[in-house]
Design a protein around this motif. Structure first.
Motif, PDB file in Angstrom:
ATOM      1  N   GLN A 362      11.758   3.141 -51.103  1.00 55.94           N
ATOM      2  CA  GLN A 362      10.696   2.610 -51.723  1.00 55.94           C
ATOM      3  C   GLN A 362       9.273   3.037 -51.233  1.00 55.94           C
ATOM      4  OE1 GLN A 362      11.306  -1.448 -51.428  1.00 55.94           O
ATOM      5  NE2 GLN A 362      13.424  -1.531 -52.802  1.00 55.94           N
ATOM      6  N   GLY A 385      -0.249  -1.814 -55.411  1.00 58.39           N
ATOM      7  CA  GLY A 385       0.886  -2.816 -55.548  1.00 58.39           C
ATOM      8  C   GLY A 385       1.887  -2.403 -56.716  1.00 58.39           C
ATOM      9  N   ARG A 388       4.036   0.405 -56.002  1.00 56.29           N
ATOM     10  CA  ARG A 388       5.266  -0.121 -55.074  1.00 56.29           C
ATOM     11  C   ARG A 388       6.229  -0.871 -55.731  1.00 56.29           C
ATOM     12  NH1 ARG A 388       0.833  -1.044 -51.224  1.00 56.29           N
ATOM     13  NH2 ARG A 388       0.970  -3.333 -51.918  1.00 56.29           N
ATOM     14  N   GLN A 389       5.820  -1.550 -56.920  1.00 57.07           N
ATOM     15  CA  GLN A 389       6.709  -2.429 -57.904  1.00 57.07           C
ATOM     16  C   GLN A 389       7.498  -1.680 -58.581  1.00 57.07           C
ATOM     17  OE1 GLN A 389       4.560  -5.351 -59.845  1.00 57.07           O
ATOM     18  NE2 GLN A 389       3.861  -6.558 -57.698  1.00 57.07           N
ATOM     19  N   GLY A 392      10.082   0.027 -56.480  1.00 57.72           N
ATOM     20  CA  GLY A 392      11.087  -0.649 -56.182  1.00 57.72           C
ATOM     21  C   GLY A 392      12.014  -0.708 -57.176  1.00 57.72           C
TER      22      GLY A 392
END
Length: 493
Positions: A362, A385, A388-389, A392
């Protein structure tokens, strides 16, 4: 140096009687070695044992007497068949009679006959050279040089007649002259000897009788006892094998090349714990390894690289690759090896290893997406963010797919096995076909061989530059025992 494993092995403790016997035989073998060395050097050093003095500088008349040493020549001359030479003995006796006559007050006329006799014997000694029989012709030259220097005459014969003539003895007292003869001439004359020969035409040597009776008989008995002990320890061992295991004792029984006994004698003394040869063994081993290691490494490296290059240059690569297909394998057991390996490793890698890498995957994918968005116009405004989401979600999807694939691979499915085998066979077929097109195989072989050739040149050049001594020092550092007093290194906090 690394200590061999067989030296570190625990030996079976023998009984006290056998230990005493082994030590006694080891000491007796040491005595025999000293006697052998004395016997070998006796003929070259007989003059030393006869006169028992040292001349550090042969050109300077400096003599260091060693009167504490015993005169061994009367005892050992018969062993070597050595007898006094008749001519030199007659010379010594003639000088003794002349010396006694002059010391007793004989007139020059009374001693003239004896002086003429000694002069005649000197001329005969110079003409016949009795020292040649013992290989000491240089001794005669020393006598001649000393006579010339004493008389100041270029002829040794005329110098002897001059030194024993009336005019010379009138000028110099006999006390001074006899000191010259007794210190400078007669000791050299006494070194001449005659050595008999045996029936085979060789110089007489009776040392073998002493060696056989006192030493070799003991060594033969000890070897027999060692063989008996070995057979008791290993009942299935034959007599021949037991004798071959004691091959190092063979020089003890040989009547020739006796100097080779140093090897079994050192081995026995070390085994009896009377001497410690481990430092010497380590030094000799290091020297031998240093001499041979570089050449050995070069030969092995060349042979390995040349063999690999010959294998790469082969034109049979497509055939070898096609032979890996299941229907062309050698046996039925070999057909399932690769398939079983995939069935074992597939679920392990996809179902156990890969899911544990989720955080790292990730982070890696999120960083890659953030860097990619920065290159897009307006992508700098996208929060970190979001990337990163997004990363993921992608990683979770891939891990779910990985777990599902691992579960399906773990199941026993004939259809699945057939499909996997078909895919593997197709891979080998396509790889072989690709190598056969447009000179791909030839170009690949050229590149690989050039790479190996460059590797070979660089490796050998590096070994020649670095030298084997650096490798030996590194080996000593790695194998040196850590001192008990040195505290272990603590890892940094």
């Amino acid at each position: 140096m690394v200590r061999p494993r067989w030296l570190s092995a625990q030996r079976v403790t023998a009984s006290r009687l056998w230990r005493h016997w082994d030590r006694a035989v080891a000491l007796w073998a040491g005595v025999n070695l000293l006697l052998v060395l004395f016997d070998i050097t006796y003929i070259p050093l007989r003059t030393f044992w006869l006169q028992r003095n040292l001349t550090p500088l042969p050109q300077v008349p400096l003599v260091v007497p060693l009167s504490l040493l015993p005169d061994l020549t009367p005892l050992y001359d018969p062993v070597k068949g050595i007898e006094p030479h008749r001519e030199t003995q007659a010379y010594l006796q003639a000088f003794q009679r002349l010396d006694q006559a002059l010391l007793n007050g004989a007139t020059p006329a009374q001693s003239a006959a004896q002086r003429r006799r000694l002069v005649a014997l000197t001329e005969a000694m110079i003409n016949e050279n009795p020292f040649a029989a013992s290989g000491n012709s240089g001794t005669l030259e020393k006598i001649k040089n000393r006579l010339r220097q004493r008389a100041g005459n270029d002829s040794a014969k005329q110098a002897a007649a001059q030194l024993l003539g009336d005019p010379w003895l009138v000028q110099s007292s006999w006390q001074q002259e006899r000191r010259f003869w007794q210190q400078q001439v007669l000791p050299l004359v006494a070194t001449s000897y005659w050595r008999s020969i045996d029936e085979n035409g060789r110089p007489t040597d009776h040392f073998w009788r002493i060696d056989l009776l006192l030493f070799q008989s003991v060594f033969a008995l000890d070897i027999l006892l060692r063989m008996l002990r070995m057979r008791r320890r290993f009942p299935g061992l034959s007599w021949r094998d037991a004798l071959l295991r004691r091959w190092i004792d063979l020089p003890l029984l040989l009547p020739f090349w006796r100097w080779m006994r140093v090897v079994p004698v050192v081995e026995r003394l070390s085994q009896a714990q009377l001497i410690n040869v481990e430092p010497l063994r380590a030094a000799v081993s290091r020297a031998v390894v240093s001499l041979l290691a570089l050449e050995l490494f070069e030969v092995l490296a060349l042979q390995l690289v040349d063999g690999t290059q010959s294998l790469i240059r082969s034109s049979q690569w497509p055939r070898w690759i096609r032979s890996l297909r299941s229907h062309q394998s050698v046996s039925g057991a070999d057909e399932q090896q690769l398939l079983d390996l995939l069935r074992l490793w597939g679920p392990m890698v996809l179902g156990q290893v890969t899911p544990r890498l989720a955080p790292e995957l990730q982070s890696l994918l999120g960083h890659a997406l953030q860097q990619q968005l920065r290159e897009v116009p307006g992508g700098v405004m996208v929060p970190a963010g979001v990337s990163r989401q997004l990363a993921g979600g992608v990683v979770d999807s891939l891990l779910d797919l990985s777990r599902g694939t691992a579960q399906r691979l773990a199941r026993s499915d004939d259809r699945q096995s057939a499909l996997l085998q078909q895919a593997i066979d197709r891979f080998w077929e396509e790889l072989a076909a690709a190598l056969e097109k447009a000179g791909t195989l030839e170009r690949s072989q050229e590149l690989l061989c050039a790479l190996l050739q460059q590797l070979k040149l660089n490796y050998l050049a590096q070994m020649n530059r670095a030298g084997i001594d650096a490798l030996m020092d590194e080996l000593d550092e790695l194998t040196a025992p850590i001192s008990a007093a040195e505290p272990p290194a603590t890892p940094p906090a």
